[in-house]
Write a protein that holds these residues in place. Sequence first.
Motif, PDB file in Angstrom:
ATOM      1  N   ARG A   1       0.836  -1.195   0.000  1.00 62.81           N
ATOM      2  CA  ARG A   1       0.000   0.000   0.000  1.00 62.81           C
ATOM      3  C   ARG A   1       0.871   1.246   0.000  1.00 62.81           C
ATOM      4  O   ARG A   1       1.979   1.254   0.532  1.00 62.81           O
ATOM      5  N   THR A   2       0.325   2.300  -0.537  1.00 62.63           N
ATOM      6  CA  THR A   2       0.978   3.599  -0.504  1.00 62.63           C
ATOM      7  C   THR A   2       1.024   4.086   0.946  1.00 62.63           C
ATOM      8  O   THR A   2       0.018   4.017   1.653  1.00 62.63           O
ATOM      9  N   PRO A   3       2.192   4.583   1.401  1.00 63.38           N
ATOM     10  CA  PRO A   3       2.272   5.081   2.773  1.00 63.38           C
ATOM     11  C   PRO A   3       1.373   6.299   2.989  1.00 63.38           C
ATOM     12  O   PRO A   3       1.092   7.053   2.050  1.00 63.38           O
ATOM     13  N   LYS A   4       0.951   6.498   4.226  1.00 60.69           N
ATOM     14  CA  LYS A   4       0.104   7.646   4.569  1.00 60.69           C
ATOM     15  C   LYS A   4       0.763   8.958   4.168  1.00 60.69           C
ATOM     16  O   LYS A   4       0.093   9.883   3.716  1.00 60.69           O
ATOM     17  N   GLU A   5       2.103   9.020   4.349  1.00 63.44           N
ATOM     18  CA  GLU A   5       2.838  10.245   4.034  1.00 63.44           C
ATOM     19  C   GLU A   5       2.771  10.616   2.553  1.00 63.44           C
ATOM     20  O   GLU A   5       3.055  11.750   2.185  1.00 63.44           O
ATOM     21  N   MET A   6       2.395   9.659   1.726  1.00 65.86           N
ATOM     22  CA  MET A   6       2.278   9.911   0.283  1.00 65.86           C
ATOM     23  C   MET A   6       0.820   9.879  -0.164  1.00 65.86           C
ATOM     24  O   MET A   6       0.530   9.736  -1.348  1.00 65.86           O
TER      25      MET A   6
END
Length: 141
Positions: A32-37
């Motif tokens: 999954r795409t990190p929250k920061e991105m």
Amino acid sequence: MQVLYTAEVNATGDGRNGHVTSSDGILDFDVRTPKEMGGGGEATNPEQLFAAGYAACFHSALRSVARRQNTLPLVEGSQVQARVGIGPNGAGGFGLEVWLTVTLPAADAAQAQELADTAHQVCPYSNATRGNIDVHIEVAK
């Protein structure tokens, strides 16, 4: 180069929001795409996988160098932490940056630095990234 081993992993789904599976079935999980991105961050991501591979490979190179130099006791209790950063590269794409922190509690500062520098010359990840991304090597106590 004589290839000794080939890892094979298949990615499906929507890239960073998909699934990866190795040909031997050992890896089999979502990414999954990190929250920061802007993603949900509820699974691992390519940067964590790259960091894990680089840390393990560099640690192996460190131990191999110590073995060849007959200084194996200097790597007792050692560890390598890899941090992989991702961000815009200024040319419309993204780039990576790596920080490797080498901890060698049984070595003095000079010995630790020499082992880390030599490992950086033989590690396959270091050789693959050299000249392509910034890799920072730091020695910690």
